[in-house]
Design a protein around this motif. Structure first.
Motif, PDB file in Angstrom:
ATOM      1  N   HIS A 198      45.273  40.784  52.979  1.00  0.00           N
ATOM      2  CA  HIS A 198      46.498  41.504  53.346  1.00  0.00           C
ATOM      3  C   HIS A 198      47.670  40.992  52.507  1.00  0.00           C
ATOM      4  O   HIS A 198      47.512  40.072  51.694  1.00  0.00           O
ATOM      5  N   PRO A 244      44.337  43.200  48.535  1.00  0.00           N
ATOM      6  CA  PRO A 244      43.064  43.761  49.014  1.00  0.00           C
ATOM      7  C   PRO A 244      42.426  44.626  47.918  1.00  0.00           C
ATOM      8  O   PRO A 244      43.008  45.627  47.487  1.00  0.00           O
ATOM      9  N   GLU A 245      41.264  44.233  47.471  1.00  0.00           N
ATOM     10  CA  GLU A 245      40.642  44.917  46.331  1.00  0.00           C
ATOM     11  C   GLU A 245      40.448  46.401  46.605  1.00  0.00           C
ATOM     12  O   GLU A 245      40.693  47.243  45.726  1.00  0.00           O
ATOM     13  N   ARG A 246      40.035  46.741  47.817  1.00  0.00           N
ATOM     14  CA  ARG A 246      39.781  48.151  48.134  1.00  0.00           C
ATOM     15  C   ARG A 246      41.051  48.988  47.958  1.00  0.00           C
ATOM     16  O   ARG A 246      41.009  50.077  47.375  1.00  0.00           O
ATOM     17  N   LYS A 247      42.180  48.481  48.424  1.00  0.00           N
ATOM     18  CA  LYS A 247      43.433  49.233  48.317  1.00  0.00           C
ATOM     19  C   LYS A 247      43.906  49.324  46.864  1.00  0.00           C
ATOM     20  O   LYS A 247      44.417  50.359  46.428  1.00  0.00           O
ATOM     21  N   ARG A 291      42.021  49.250  44.146  1.00  0.00           N
ATOM     22  CA  ARG A 291      41.170  50.182  43.397  1.00  0.00           C
ATOM     23  C   ARG A 291      41.438  51.634  43.815  1.00  0.00           C
ATOM     24  O   ARG A 291      41.356  52.553  42.990  1.00  0.00           O
ATOM     25  N   ALA A 292      41.776  51.844  45.071  1.00  0.00           N
ATOM     26  CA  ALA A 292      42.116  53.195  45.523  1.00  0.00           C
ATOM     27  C   ALA A 292      43.398  53.683  44.845  1.00  0.00           C
ATOM     28  O   ALA A 292      43.490  54.847  44.426  1.00  0.00           O
ATOM     29  N   CYS A 307      49.481  47.730  45.718  1.00  0.00           N
ATOM     30  CA  CYS A 307      48.597  48.656  46.430  1.00  0.00           C
ATOM     31  C   CYS A 307      49.133  50.079  46.490  1.00  0.00           C
ATOM     32  O   CYS A 307      48.673  50.889  47.306  1.00  0.00           O
ATOM     33  N   ASP A 318      40.838  39.145  45.282  1.00  0.00           N
ATOM     34  CA  ASP A 318      40.743  39.873  46.552  1.00  0.00           C
ATOM     35  C   ASP A 318      41.198  38.987  47.704  1.00  0.00           C
ATOM     36  O   ASP A 318      40.658  37.903  47.927  1.00  0.00           O
TER      37      ASP A 318
END
Length: 319
Positions: A85, A60-63, A65-66, A36, A82
């Motif tokens: 945590h 966490p996919e969102r983290k 990809r960010a 991440c 995904d």
């Protein structure tokens, strides 16, 4: 003039040779646990681009990809699992090992203890009959060969049986990398057995275990002080003969504190790089530090991939 703390540019022939060999084998499926941040994610992608690993990104996919967007990485070709945590990522990475989906684990941006807790869990972990241990594979500019240091990250105050497995693990790794029979120095403060220094007694016992066939595959000598383990002139002056003294390829340290300080001294005072790998589990574990360069992370991936390829050939199916 180089500023204090800065590192001069130099070549990395020792790592380059290992990376070149690893690129010739099929990419090893690898679970990258909680990648991440930009550094850990970029290392996984770079190793994939070099044909060394094929990553499954777990976190966490969102983290993830960010982090990819921040360093302009394309993740479209990779599987992304995904989970909410870092703890769940560690558990899922170990699960992927157990079900045979991957043959490597790679630490991302989570604490080592969090990943290793899942690795060594009595229920659902991936331990073997061997004690788990860590090896630094050092690229030291002033030393002619890769220098292995163990254990500087896992076992704090290992007893004799744990040290025996530490030695067995590092011998297996050295052989698997195609580097030949390792010359293994069991380090202490002095090169003579002294009842007041327990590490000298352990060193003598380990050497006798090798004589009796309890430890095989390497040439052991000890106790040896650091100077006469790696310095031919120091060994000559002290009258220490044999094939190991003065030209050791593996340094087995008395405890984690000594090993950690030795590795960091080499890194910060001798411009050395320190690739790292954990052995003794069902699969190799790439244990990168947040301070590692991308080149060092790539070397860790190459070493782990070569060892995983070796294990796949020597272990029976389902072993």
């Amino acid at each position: 003039m180089i500023e204090p703390g800065a590192r001069a540019e130099r070549t990395h022939e020792k790592y380059d040779a290992l990376i070149e060999v690893a690129a010739k084998i099929p990419p090893i499926p690898c679970a990258v646990v909680h990648p991440c941040d930009a550094t850990s994610l970029a290392a996984a992608v770079e190793a994939a681009d070099a044909g060394i690993i094929w990553p499954t990104l777990v976190g966490p996919e969102r983290k993830i990809r960010a982090a990819a967007a921040a360093c302009r990485l394309d993740l479209g070709r990779f599987r992304l699992v995904d989970v909410p945590h870092s703890h769940a990522a560690a558990a899922k990475g170990v699960e992927l090992v157990r079900d045979g989906s991957v043959q490597l684990l790679m630490k991302g941006s989570l604490h080592t203890d969090e990943l290793m807790h899942e690795v060594v869990a009595k229920e659902g972990g991936i331990r073997t009959e061997r004690r788990i241990s860590h090896v630094f594979i050092m690229d030291v500019p002033t030393y002619p060969e890769p220098l292995f240091i163990t254990d500087a990250a896992i076992n704090i105050f290992p007893d004799l049986e744990t040290k025996a497995d530490i030695v067995r693990n590092v011998i297996d790794l050295h052989l698997a990398l195609g580097l030949g029979t390792p010359r293994v120095a069991i380090l202490s403060a002095v090169e003579t057995v002294n009842g007041k220094i327990p590490s000298t007694i352990d060193a003598a016992a380990l050497c006798k275990m090798a004589d009796r066939g309890q430890i095989v595959g390497g040439l052991l000598d000890g106790p040896l002080a650091l100077d006469n383990a790696i310095g031919p002139e120091a060994a000559r002056i002290k009258g220490i003969g044999g094939s190991v003294a003065g030209r050791a390829q593996v340094l087995v340290v008395p405890d984690l504190e000594a090993g950690n300080m030795l590795a960091k001294n080499l890194s910060f005072l001798a411009d050395a790089d320190a690739a790292g790998i954990v052995l003794g589990a069902r699969v190799p574990i790439i244990l990168n530090s947040r301070a590692d360069s991308l080149r060092t992370r790539m070397a860790s991936c190459a070493i782990a991939a070569l060892y995983a390829n070796h294990l796949a050939r020597v272990r029976p199916v389902g072993g």
